[in-house]
Write an enzyme that holds these catalytic residues in place. Structure first.
Site, PDB file in Angstrom:
ATOM      1  N   GLU A 238      -3.093  -4.657  -2.922  1.00  0.00           N
ATOM      2  CA  GLU A 238      -3.623  -5.613  -3.901  1.00  0.00           C
ATOM      3  C   GLU A 238      -3.783  -4.959  -5.265  1.00  0.00           C
ATOM      4  OE1 GLU A 238      -4.717  -4.894  -0.891  1.00  0.00           O
ATOM      5  OE2 GLU A 238      -5.682  -6.597   0.087  1.00  0.00           O
TER       6      GLU A 238
ATOM      7  N   GLU B 180       0.448   5.252   0.547  1.00  0.00           N
ATOM      8  CA  GLU B 180      -0.469   6.294   1.029  1.00  0.00           C
ATOM      9  C   GLU B 180      -0.046   7.675   0.538  1.00  0.00           C
ATOM     10  OE1 GLU B 180      -0.900   5.663   5.279  1.00  0.00           O
ATOM     11  OE2 GLU B 180      -2.014   3.804   4.911  1.00  0.00           O
TER      12      GLU B 180
ATOM     13  N   CYS C 128      -4.226   0.681  -2.305  1.00  0.00           N
ATOM     14  CA  CYS C 128      -4.025  -0.569  -1.556  1.00  0.00           C
ATOM     15  C   CYS C 128      -2.962  -1.441  -2.239  1.00  0.00           C
ATOM     16  CB  CYS C 128      -5.314  -1.376  -1.509  1.00  0.00           C
ATOM     17  SG  CYS C 128      -6.619  -0.663  -0.507  1.00  0.00           S
TER      18      CYS C 128
ATOM     19  N   CYS D 135     -10.025  -5.358   0.922  1.00  0.00           N
ATOM     20  CA  CYS D 135     -11.166  -4.441   1.023  1.00  0.00           C
ATOM     21  C   CYS D 135     -12.083  -4.608  -0.203  1.00  0.00           C
ATOM     22  CB  CYS D 135     -10.682  -3.000   1.145  1.00  0.00           C
ATOM     23  SG  CYS D 135     -10.101  -2.284  -0.402  1.00  0.00           S
TER      24      CYS D 135
ATOM     25  N   ASN E  37       0.838  -1.208   0.000  1.00  0.00           N
ATOM     26  CA  ASN E  37       0.000   0.000   0.000  1.00  0.00           C
ATOM     27  C   ASN E  37       0.867   1.251   0.000  1.00  0.00           C
ATOM     28  OD1 ASN E  37       0.500  -1.005   2.683  1.00  0.00           O
ATOM     29  ND2 ASN E  37      -0.992   0.413   3.519  1.00  0.00           N
TER      30      ASN E  37
ATOM     31  N   CYS F 234     -10.697  -3.487  -3.591  1.00  0.00           N
ATOM     32  CA  CYS F 234      -9.716  -4.432  -4.157  1.00  0.00           C
ATOM     33  C   CYS F 234     -10.418  -5.684  -4.672  1.00  0.00           C
ATOM     34  CB  CYS F 234      -8.660  -4.787  -3.121  1.00  0.00           C
ATOM     35  SG  CYS F 234      -7.516  -3.416  -2.846  1.00  0.00           S
TER      36      CYS F 234
END
Ligand code: THU
Length: 160
Positions: free
Chosen positions: A75, A64, A73, A112, A62, A115
């Site tokens: 994934e 940010e 993210c 999530c 990830n 994803c």
């Protein structure tokens, strides 16, 4: 009115060592990728590793951003890289490990919703299931035989 029940199946392993060797190796790549996460805002780092049918392993973590929604993210970082570098390759499986600086993550942490939607696109495109393995930083590992099992009622191209 008709009630519709939706069931799904997951497999839970006590720890990483209970998995086949090739899956352990892929999860180790995900764990290594987690160390490369840039997560100064959430202190929550995630690593993902994909095995492609051409033998390549693609990893992502990830990333940010001070403008929070601009982050991505692990994934999706990994799967978009795979899709852009190897558009014809099929994804065989994905391993995901998530950990927090604030607490121990010993239970499997699923990808999530955003994803799952992104992975679903590639599973539908390649028309073969993508195995998904996910865990915290240690402890139990969950396996889904396909992304579809993690995202019933998918929104896909068939409605467009
Ligand atoms: N995150 C992932 O990388 N993957 C997920 O499936 C869930 C959340 C990241 C996004 C953000 O950087 C941090 O974890 C906290 O939400």
């Amino acid at each position: 009115m008709k009630e519709i029940k939706i069931a799904t199946t997951l497999y839970l392993y006590d720890d990483l060592d209970a998995l086949p060797k090739e899956v352990i190796l892929l999860m180790q790549k995900a764990i290594e990728a987690r160390d490369k996460a840039y997560a100064p805002y959430s202190n929550f780092s995630v690593g993902a590793a994909l095995l492609l049918d051409n033998g390549k392993i693609i990893t992502g973590s990830n990333q940010e951003n001070a403008s929070y929604p601009s982050g991505l993210c692990a994934e999706r970082t990994a799967i978009y890289y795979a899709g852009s570098q190897y558009p014809k390759a099929k994804i065989i499986r994905m391993a995901i490990s998530a950990g927090s600086k604030n607490k121990q993550t010993t239970e499997p942490i699923p990808p999530c919703g955003a994803c799952r939607q992104a992975i679903a696109e590639y599973e539908i495109k390649q028309d073969t299931p993508i195995e998904i393995y996910f865990m915290g930083s240690t402890g139990k590992v969950a396996k889904s035989n396909s992304l579809a099992n993690l995202l019933p009622l998918v929104f896909d191209r068939s409605v467009l």
